[in-house]
Design a protein around this motif. Structure first.
Motif, PDB file in Angstrom:
ATOM      1  N   PHE A 130      67.813  43.493  64.865  1.00  0.00           N
ATOM      2  CA  PHE A 130      67.103  42.634  65.835  1.00  0.00           C
ATOM      3  C   PHE A 130      65.741  43.266  66.137  1.00  0.00           C
ATOM      4  CE2 PHE A 130      65.791  41.047  69.952  1.00  0.00           C
ATOM      5  CZ  PHE A 130      65.983  39.681  69.787  1.00  0.00           C
ATOM      6  N   PRO A 131      64.664  42.479  66.074  1.00  0.00           N
ATOM      7  CA  PRO A 131      63.318  43.058  66.219  1.00  0.00           C
ATOM      8  C   PRO A 131      62.992  43.354  67.689  1.00  0.00           C
ATOM      9  CG  PRO A 131      63.184  40.687  65.927  1.00  0.00           C
ATOM     10  CD  PRO A 131      64.636  41.021  65.837  1.00  0.00           C
ATOM     11  N   ARG A 132      63.607  44.411  68.191  1.00  0.00           N
ATOM     12  CA  ARG A 132      63.504  44.683  69.645  1.00  0.00           C
ATOM     13  C   ARG A 132      62.059  44.832  70.113  1.00  0.00           C
ATOM     14  NH1 ARG A 132      68.585  47.703  71.709  1.00  0.00           N
ATOM     15  NH2 ARG A 132      70.015  47.508  69.970  1.00  0.00           N
ATOM     16  N   ALA A 133      61.280  45.650  69.391  1.00  0.00           N
ATOM     17  CA  ALA A 133      59.922  45.938  69.873  1.00  0.00           C
ATOM     18  C   ALA A 133      59.066  44.677  69.847  1.00  0.00           C
ATOM     19  CB  ALA A 133      59.292  47.031  69.012  1.00  0.00           C
ATOM     20  N   ALA A 134      59.155  43.925  68.766  1.00  0.00           N
ATOM     21  CA  ALA A 134      58.317  42.720  68.655  1.00  0.00           C
ATOM     22  C   ALA A 134      58.748  41.668  69.672  1.00  0.00           C
ATOM     23  CB  ALA A 134      58.412  42.158  67.232  1.00  0.00           C
ATOM     24  N   TRP A 135      60.059  41.563  69.893  1.00  0.00           N
ATOM     25  CA  TRP A 135      60.542  40.577  70.878  1.00  0.00           C
ATOM     26  C   TRP A 135      60.077  40.981  72.280  1.00  0.00           C
ATOM     27  CZ3 TRP A 135      62.369  35.801  70.579  1.00  0.00           C
ATOM     28  CH2 TRP A 135      62.912  35.218  71.735  1.00  0.00           C
ATOM     29  N   LEU A 136      60.147  42.278  72.540  1.00  0.00           N
ATOM     30  CA  LEU A 136      59.716  42.762  73.857  1.00  0.00           C
ATOM     31  C   LEU A 136      58.226  42.480  74.070  1.00  0.00           C
ATOM     32  CD1 LEU A 136      60.647  44.267  76.381  1.00  0.00           C
ATOM     33  CD2 LEU A 136      60.023  46.397  75.263  1.00  0.00           C
ATOM     34  N   ALA A 137      57.438  42.684  73.020  1.00  0.00           N
ATOM     35  CA  ALA A 137      55.995  42.417  73.129  1.00  0.00           C
ATOM     36  C   ALA A 137      55.759  40.936  73.433  1.00  0.00           C
ATOM     37  CB  ALA A 137      55.287  42.822  71.835  1.00  0.00           C
ATOM     38  N   SER A 138      56.526  40.072  72.773  1.00  0.00           N
ATOM     39  CA  SER A 138      56.370  38.632  73.033  1.00  0.00           C
ATOM     40  C   SER A 138      56.824  38.294  74.436  1.00  0.00           C
ATOM     41  CB  SER A 138      57.193  37.814  72.021  1.00  0.00           C
ATOM     42  OG  SER A 138      56.551  37.821  70.780  1.00  0.00           O
ATOM     43  N   TYR A 139      57.910  38.897  74.848  1.00  0.00           N
ATOM     44  CA  TYR A 139      58.440  38.626  76.195  1.00  0.00           C
ATOM     45  C   TYR A 139      57.417  39.055  77.247  1.00  0.00           C
ATOM     46  CZ  TYR A 139      61.930  38.182  79.889  1.00  0.00           C
ATOM     47  OH  TYR A 139      62.617  37.786  81.005  1.00  0.00           O
ATOM     48  N   ARG A 140      56.842  40.227  77.011  1.00  0.00           N
ATOM     49  CA  ARG A 140      55.863  40.760  77.975  1.00  0.00           C
ATOM     50  C   ARG A 140      54.648  39.840  78.070  1.00  0.00           C
ATOM     51  NH1 ARG A 140      55.317  46.039  79.738  1.00  0.00           N
ATOM     52  NH2 ARG A 140      56.799  46.785  78.200  1.00  0.00           N
ATOM     53  N   ARG A 141      54.147  39.443  76.896  1.00  0.00           N
ATOM     54  CA  ARG A 141      52.978  38.550  76.894  1.00  0.00           C
ATOM     55  C   ARG A 141      53.319  37.226  77.570  1.00  0.00           C
ATOM     56  NH1 ARG A 141      51.738  40.663  71.764  1.00  0.00           N
ATOM     57  NH2 ARG A 141      53.037  39.089  70.760  1.00  0.00           N
ATOM     58  N   LEU A 356      59.982  33.005  72.566  1.00  0.00           N
ATOM     59  CA  LEU A 356      60.107  32.538  71.182  1.00  0.00           C
ATOM     60  C   LEU A 356      58.822  31.840  70.740  1.00  0.00           C
ATOM     61  CD1 LEU A 356      61.777  32.192  68.616  1.00  0.00           C
ATOM     62  CD2 LEU A 356      62.746  30.093  69.593  1.00  0.00           C
ATOM     63  N   ALA A 357      58.216  31.089  71.650  1.00  0.00           N
ATOM     64  CA  ALA A 357      56.951  30.433  71.298  1.00  0.00           C
ATOM     65  C   ALA A 357      55.920  31.485  70.901  1.00  0.00           C
ATOM     66  CB  ALA A 357      56.441  29.607  72.481  1.00  0.00           C
ATOM     67  N   ASP A 358      55.810  32.537  71.701  1.00  0.00           N
ATOM     68  CA  ASP A 358      54.856  33.600  71.387  1.00  0.00           C
ATOM     69  C   ASP A 358      55.235  34.285  70.076  1.00  0.00           C
ATOM     70  OD1 ASP A 358      52.692  35.638  72.749  1.00  0.00           O
ATOM     71  OD2 ASP A 358      54.158  36.686  71.500  1.00  0.00           O
ATOM     72  N   PHE A 359      56.531  34.508  69.893  1.00  0.00           N
ATOM     73  CA  PHE A 359      57.030  35.186  68.698  1.00  0.00           C
ATOM     74  C   PHE A 359      56.628  34.413  67.443  1.00  0.00           C
ATOM     75  CE2 PHE A 359      60.525  37.028  66.094  1.00  0.00           C
ATOM     76  CZ  PHE A 359      60.341  38.358  66.422  1.00  0.00           C
ATOM     77  N   ILE A 360      56.712  33.081  67.539  1.00  0.00           N
ATOM     78  CA  ILE A 360      56.353  32.248  66.384  1.00  0.00           C
ATOM     79  C   ILE A 360      54.834  32.232  66.194  1.00  0.00           C
ATOM     80  CG2 ILE A 360      56.343  29.894  65.479  1.00  0.00           C
ATOM     81  CD1 ILE A 360      59.050  29.465  66.932  1.00  0.00           C
ATOM     82  N   VAL A 361      54.102  31.936  67.280  1.00  0.00           N
ATOM     83  CA  VAL A 361      52.650  31.768  67.169  1.00  0.00           C
ATOM     84  C   VAL A 361      51.967  33.079  66.755  1.00  0.00           C
ATOM     85  CG1 VAL A 361      50.558  31.264  68.505  1.00  0.00           C
ATOM     86  CG2 VAL A 361      52.585  29.835  68.778  1.00  0.00           C
ATOM     87  N   SER A 362      52.498  34.200  67.200  1.00  0.00           N
ATOM     88  CA  SER A 362      51.870  35.488  66.870  1.00  0.00           C
ATOM     89  C   SER A 362      52.151  35.922  65.430  1.00  0.00           C
ATOM     90  CB  SER A 362      52.375  36.569  67.836  1.00  0.00           C
ATOM     91  OG  SER A 362      53.756  36.794  67.593  1.00  0.00           O
ATOM     92  N   GLY A 363      53.031  35.202  64.750  1.00  0.00           N
ATOM     93  CA  GLY A 363      53.348  35.569  63.363  1.00  0.00           C
ATOM     94  C   GLY A 363      54.524  36.517  63.257  1.00  0.00           C
ATOM     95  N   ALA A 364      55.057  36.962  64.405  1.00  0.00           N
ATOM     96  CA  ALA A 364      56.162  37.927  64.366  1.00  0.00           C
ATOM     97  C   ALA A 364      57.419  37.308  63.751  1.00  0.00           C
ATOM     98  CB  ALA A 364      56.459  38.435  65.780  1.00  0.00           C
TER      99      ALA A 364
END
Ligand SMILES: Cc1ncc(COP(=O)(O)O)c(C=O)c1O
Length: 482
Positions: A130-141, A356-364
């Protein structure tokens, strides 16, 4: 008297919950407050040293006179439960002994059910990836940028940010034709089925593939929907046999669980059937992102967005624990599905939607899917290589895509193979688990096989799992004269 939360967090950073109504006994409010405070100290809810709220705020919150609070505090100070010192307010006395906690009853715990040593059941992605760091970055943003209205009741359609991100992503990656107004966010495929059939948006009978997920069939039966098995052959579901059903549920990108895409002619044929009969196709795109050797198979939905309900979720691509999915609907169903969801979003956390929206739009999301595709492809290759070396007589199918493969077995050997696997510490399912109970031998000959989920074990455990699997497979024919 009403229950009350006294929030004095600004001063001491804690909430004090006092329920005067729950402290019955003789006397008026003063006596009730004394009993409630004594109980809070006795039970340990108010720890020694805790500062109590000032008279005024407690009085205001409980709707009682300031003097009543002052009297109650004074009484408890006199009894030694509280201390009052100039400048530091009223506190719980350090010596106030909380009620001794009852000794925990020692129960002989039932032995913890140990999981299998090697988990090759289909259904879950590699949880260790599970991409913890990338998900956390998206959650934070998402949290930082969220307007205040995000923290109010959610729109049952789902956040527009996510529906916009999905519109672009699904068009690009899956060939889905839609716009945000036709997307409804849900908590996954199972939830979509409940919304569509549980609330009468769609009605049965519903044709389903003769091999499929029993859980989904049961869910439909519970909603009063009759499911009719549709035979499968090497080109996928026999959609030419659709008759009076009103809807058909298919896994066109990768038939679940036998593998293989729905043949191009059948894709068109099922749309023709839906147009001619006023039927609807439910497209379960459960693992559409994971394809390895063959050309990408776009969504059937792209052929006719008004005849297909396209359903996807993050359960295979990220985690089934997130409970996030989407329905892409023909326009005529949008209103009914929204009505079935209710006035407010009650299923999918709005913050997760924004993440999830951020995760998709950011390319993650693309990066994660690409990384996982490589990982699963390499596992698939290792499975195929291990079988070629140790069990060349076993045919492996459905490996061009997805997170599982099917090993075809000689007739009559499925049950003993599943048993042998259990002995080797390997958990997996036989194909019989997935067969529709009403499928007849004449229409849909029984297939002996086992479903091997190669995504579930963590990377380091996979080699040993393969070895144990190969040890459980039925032996091949002895070479002649051997
Ligand atoms: C055939 C099939 N459809 C759909 C899903 C996804 O279900 P959900 O989105 O409810 O987790 C799964 C499991 O991941 C599946 O195996």
């Amino acid at each position: 008297m009403a229950e009350s939360w006294v929030n004095y967090a600004e001063r001491i950073g804690a909430d004090l919950h006092l329920d005067l109504a729950a402290a019955p006994g003789p006397g008026g409010r003063r006596a009730a407050l004394i009993r409630a405070l004594r109980e809070a100290v006795c039970s340990g809810r108010l720890a020694p040293g805790t500062r109590l709220p000032p008279y005024r705020s407690l009085a205001a919150d409980l709707g009682i006179a300031r003097n009543t609070v002052a009297d109650a505090y004074a009484e408890l100070v006199a009894e030694g439960w509280l201390t009052a010192r100039q400048g530091s307010g009223t506190r719980v006395a350090e010596r106030a002994e909380p009620l001794k906690r009852a000794q925990p009853v020692i129960r002989r715990a039932p032995p913890r059910a140990r999981g299998p040593r090697h988990d090759l059941r289909q259904g879950t992605p590699d949880a260790s990836a599970f991409p913890r760091a990338a998900w956390l970055a998206s959650y934070r943003r998402a949290l930082q940028q969220a307007p205040n209205e995000v923290f109010g009741p959610g729109d049952p359609a789902g956040r527009l940010e996510l529906r916009e991100a999905l519109t672009e992503y699904l068009a690009r990656a899956r060939g889905v034709r839609t716009e945000p107004g036709r997307i409804v966010i849900c908590s996954g495929f199972a939830h979509a089925l409940r919304l569509l059939f549980g609330d009468g948006v769609l009605r049965g009978p519903l044709a389903v593939e003769a091999y499929g997920l029993g859980f989904h069939r049961e869910l439909l039966t519970a909603a009063g929907v009759r499911t009719v098995p549709l035979p499968l052959d090497e080109d996928g579901a026999r959609v030419d046999l659709l008759a009076r059903e009103r809807a058909v549920l298919l896994t066109p990108a990768h038939q679940f669980p036998t593998g293989g895409p729905l043949h191009a002619e059948r894709r068109s044929a099922v749309i023709d059937w839906a147009r001619a009969r006023g039927g609807v196709v439910l497209e379960d795109d459960y693992d559409g992102e994971f394809r390895y050797d063959r050309k990408p198979v776009g969504a059937v939905q792209g052929l006719d967005p008004e005849r297909v309900v396209f359903i996807g979720s993050v359960s295979k691509s990220l985690s089934p624990a997130l409970r996030l999915g989407w329905m892409v609907l023909p326009e005529r169903y949008v209103g009914d599905v929204l009505a079935a969801k209710g006035e407010r979003e009650a299923w999918a956390s709005v913050l997760d939607q924004l993440s999830l929206a951020d995760f998709i739009v950011s390319g993650a999301y693309d990066r994660h899917v690409r990384r996982m595709r490589q990982r699963y492809r390499s596992r698939r290759d290792r499975l195929v290589a291990a079988l070629a070396e140790h069990a060349p007589h076993i045919e492996v199918t459905g490996v061009a895509a997805g997170l599982h493969a099917v090993l075809r077995l000689p007739p009559g050997t499925e049950r003993s193979t599943v048993k042998a696997a259990t002995w080797q510490g390997v958990a997996l399912d036989g194909l019989a688990e997935f067969r529709h109970p009403e499928a007849t031998e004449a229409d849909m000959p029984v297939r002996d096989g086992i479903v091997v989920g190669y995504a579930t074990p963590s990377e380091h455990a996979y080699g040993a799992a393969l070895e144990a699997l190969c040890g459980a497979l039925p032996p091949g024919e002895e070479p002649e004269g051997g």
